[in-house]
Design a protein around this motif. Structure first.
Motif, PDB file in Angstrom:
ATOM      1  N   LEU A 193      66.193  24.893  57.092  1.00  0.00           N
ATOM      2  CA  LEU A 193      66.390  24.501  58.488  1.00  0.00           C
ATOM      3  C   LEU A 193      67.328  25.443  59.245  1.00  0.00           C
ATOM      4  CD1 LEU A 193      66.768  20.638  58.060  1.00  0.00           C
ATOM      5  CD2 LEU A 193      64.800  21.885  59.012  1.00  0.00           C
ATOM      6  N   LEU A 217      73.013  15.518  62.536  1.00  0.00           N
ATOM      7  CA  LEU A 217      71.612  15.091  62.525  1.00  0.00           C
ATOM      8  C   LEU A 217      71.412  13.774  61.785  1.00  0.00           C
ATOM      9  CD1 LEU A 217      69.794  18.473  61.753  1.00  0.00           C
ATOM     10  CD2 LEU A 217      69.710  17.194  63.906  1.00  0.00           C
ATOM     11  N   ALA A 263      63.628  16.649  60.996  1.00  0.00           N
ATOM     12  CA  ALA A 263      63.847  18.074  61.264  1.00  0.00           C
ATOM     13  C   ALA A 263      62.724  18.949  60.711  1.00  0.00           C
ATOM     14  CB  ALA A 263      65.191  18.504  60.677  1.00  0.00           C
TER      15      ALA A 263
END
Length: 90
Positions: A14, A24, A59
């Motif tokens: 990521l 997150l 994500a």
């Protein structure tokens, strides 16, 4: 559910640091650090693990358990069976 190595790899895929992953997932940075420092499978509060897995999924990272098939069909990385911890020389 997820190993420390999978977590570190997911974060690398990521391109986020521990602070960003904490934001997150709604977890604290020390919690992320503790999870990444674990040996093998991460153990901890089920709610925290669910938040982590959900955040990774949102994500774009699918956590693939040993022997499981990736349902998304995207690119991925996994250790070969029986390889244990990789030995990388620098």
């Amino acid at each position: 559910m997820i190993t420390a190595a999978q977590l570190r790899a997911a974060r690398a895929l990521l391109g986020v640091d521990q602070r960003q992953l904490a934001e997150l997932s709604g977890l604290s940075v020390p919690t992320i650090q503790r999870m990444e420092a674990s040996e093998g499978t991460i153990r901890g509060n089920v709610d925290s693990l669910v938040k982590l897995i959900d955040a990774l999924g949102t994500a774009g990272v699918e956590v693939i358990n040993e022997g499981a098939v990736s349902s998304g069909g995207g690119r991925g990385v996994r250790l070969k069976a029986g390889s244990g911890s990789p030995k990388v020389q620098t």
